[in-house]
Design an enzyme around this catalytic site. Sequence first.
Site, PDB file in Angstrom:
ATOM      1  N   ARG A  61       0.430  -0.415  -0.418  1.00 19.89           N
ATOM      2  CA  ARG A  61      -0.046  -0.154   0.387  1.00 19.89           C
ATOM      3  C   ARG A  61       0.816   0.976  -0.238  1.00 19.89           C
ATOM      4  O   ARG A  61       0.368   2.344  -0.498  1.00 19.89           O
ATOM      5  CB  ARG A  61      -0.575  -0.008   0.979  1.00 19.89           C
ATOM      6  CG  ARG A  61      -1.758   1.013   1.275  1.00 19.89           C
ATOM      7  CD  ARG A  61      -3.306   0.818   1.632  1.00 19.89           C
ATOM      8  NE  ARG A  61      -3.277   0.220   3.250  1.00 19.89           N
ATOM      9  CZ  ARG A  61      -2.560   0.322   4.503  1.00 19.89           C
ATOM     10  NH1 ARG A  61      -2.269   1.951   4.782  1.00 19.89           N
ATOM     11  NH2 ARG A  61      -2.405  -0.135   5.375  1.00 19.89           N
ATOM     12  N   TYR A 114     -15.754  14.843 -16.388  1.00 18.52           N
ATOM     13  CA  TYR A 114     -15.858  13.757 -15.494  1.00 18.52           C
ATOM     14  C   TYR A 114     -17.077  13.146 -14.823  1.00 18.52           C
ATOM     15  O   TYR A 114     -17.061  14.491 -13.896  1.00 18.52           O
ATOM     16  CB  TYR A 114     -15.059  12.754 -16.062  1.00 18.52           C
ATOM     17  CG  TYR A 114     -15.323  11.271 -15.592  1.00 18.52           C
ATOM     18  CD1 TYR A 114     -15.229  10.180 -16.917  1.00 18.52           C
ATOM     19  CD2 TYR A 114     -14.893  10.694 -14.481  1.00 18.52           C
ATOM     20  CE1 TYR A 114     -16.259   8.938 -16.542  1.00 18.52           C
ATOM     21  CE2 TYR A 114     -15.173   8.990 -14.336  1.00 18.52           C
ATOM     22  CZ  TYR A 114     -15.898   8.438 -15.308  1.00 18.52           C
ATOM     23  OH  TYR A 114     -15.733   6.861 -15.098  1.00 18.52           O
ATOM     24  N   ASP A 186      -6.988  16.591 -15.618  1.00 21.35           N
ATOM     25  CA  ASP A 186      -7.046  14.942 -16.157  1.00 21.35           C
ATOM     26  C   ASP A 186      -6.671  15.200 -17.991  1.00 21.35           C
ATOM     27  O   ASP A 186      -7.771  15.627 -18.506  1.00 21.35           O
ATOM     28  CB  ASP A 186      -8.936  15.364 -15.911  1.00 21.35           C
ATOM     29  CG  ASP A 186      -9.334  13.741 -16.184  1.00 21.35           C
ATOM     30  OD1 ASP A 186      -8.482  12.664 -17.462  1.00 21.35           O
ATOM     31  OD2 ASP A 186      -9.896  13.289 -15.386  1.00 21.35           O
ATOM     32  N   LYS A 211      -8.256   3.843 -19.581  1.00 23.64           N
ATOM     33  CA  LYS A 211      -8.049   4.003 -21.262  1.00 23.64           C
ATOM     34  C   LYS A 211      -7.326   3.684 -22.045  1.00 23.64           C
ATOM     35  O   LYS A 211      -7.030   2.642 -22.327  1.00 23.64           O
ATOM     36  CB  LYS A 211      -9.244   5.922 -21.145  1.00 23.64           C
ATOM     37  CG  LYS A 211     -10.118   5.918 -19.938  1.00 23.64           C
ATOM     38  CD  LYS A 211     -11.014   5.159 -20.156  1.00 23.64           C
ATOM     39  CE  LYS A 211     -11.694   5.682 -19.126  1.00 23.64           C
ATOM     40  NZ  LYS A 211     -12.946   6.264 -18.186  1.00 23.64           N
TER      41      LYS A 211
END
Length: 395
Positions: A61, A114, A186, A211
């Site tokens: 993590r 988005y 973004d 994507k």
Amino acid sequence: MKAPAIVGKRTDTLLQHGDRLPEDDSSVAPPIHPSATFRAGDAQQFAQMASRPMHARYYTRYGNPTLERTAQLIAQLEGGEAALLTASGMSAVSTTLIGLLSAGDHVVAQTSHYMGTSKLLGELLPRFGVRVTLVDQTSVQQFNDAIEPNTRLMMLETPVNPTLALTDLAAVCALARKGGVLSVVDNTFASPINQNPIALGADLVVHSATKYLGGHHDLTAGAIIGSPGLIERIWDSAIVLGGTLAPHDAWLLLRGMRTLAVRVERINASALRIARALEKMRGVARVHYPGLPSHPQHALARQQMRGFGAVIALQLEGGYREAERVMSRLKLFTQAVSLGGVESLAAHAAAMWAGTLSDEAMRAAGIEPGLIRLSVGLEDSRDLLTDLRQAIALH
Ligand SMILES: *Cc1c(COP(=O)(O)O)cnc(C)c1O
């Protein structure tokens, strides 16, 4: 004017060799490190592992060799010095904003983002005392006018869903810098092959690596790119928020990125060809694509982008029912959300957002009832055009 080139090695070479490490064994393909935790050699080393931020071999993590390797390649692709991987694109956006903002801070963002980012800015962050002003992204003046003394961050996204409107990154990032405001872009819809916001003045870039970067519709991931200081600040919250990318998916992402440049270049060419042909097709009212001279910001697109990407928004002359008719007749385009992968996809925009947006909110966002969003993949563009022609034709 040509958009600035990626810093360092030429992109195609970078994608094959940018992540090679001196300690690699003789295997040509990179290893996967699934281990959740890493052994210390002695007590002193343990103390050192536990105290160093972003250590790649302490606890996954906090850091992991496979994640670090993939992150380094993404950082170089965007011309940044450091990067952090997350479990999804939304995790990249939310970890960045939560990591950098506090109660009382003000954010300037766009009316169109988005969906998840809009919800984060409109609902979640205000619950924690962050104020947000939304502006029309096509107006540099509106960004300028929205800056207040306690504005901490500007959230930008270009091209944006679904109308492919653009933000003038050089102008808006310069405004942010002048005002001492962090700019976050973004860059998912452009991909690092077509646009590099850091070279245009941005402080941070976020991606949905689900994507183009992954590119095969087989993984969910996110990335945050910026200076080592900013990435370390965000990492400090990331380890608490916990959106760690699984090492197997980081490896798959690295595997997908080897072909990023060839995929995006082919997709750019196919999508431009398809967008041009669609503009001339009967039954089509309008085609939104930054590469078309009819796009209201085509000059800006040519200035800040090297190519225009996979996504075409296609406005049919008919309304909702006509879009449903066309969608049900498409054979090669798969009816699914997402974008930037090898398979071509199509989504009926109004149906996609019916559950979350009112009719008025949809019209305000430019989502007409007859709008179809295409993501052009790697099939032969002639076959894709044949499919669109037969689906749109009225008999
Ligand atoms: C898909 C997408 C996201 C969210 O990414 P996930 O990987 O689905 O969480 C964020 N921004 C943009 C522009 C996107 O297209």
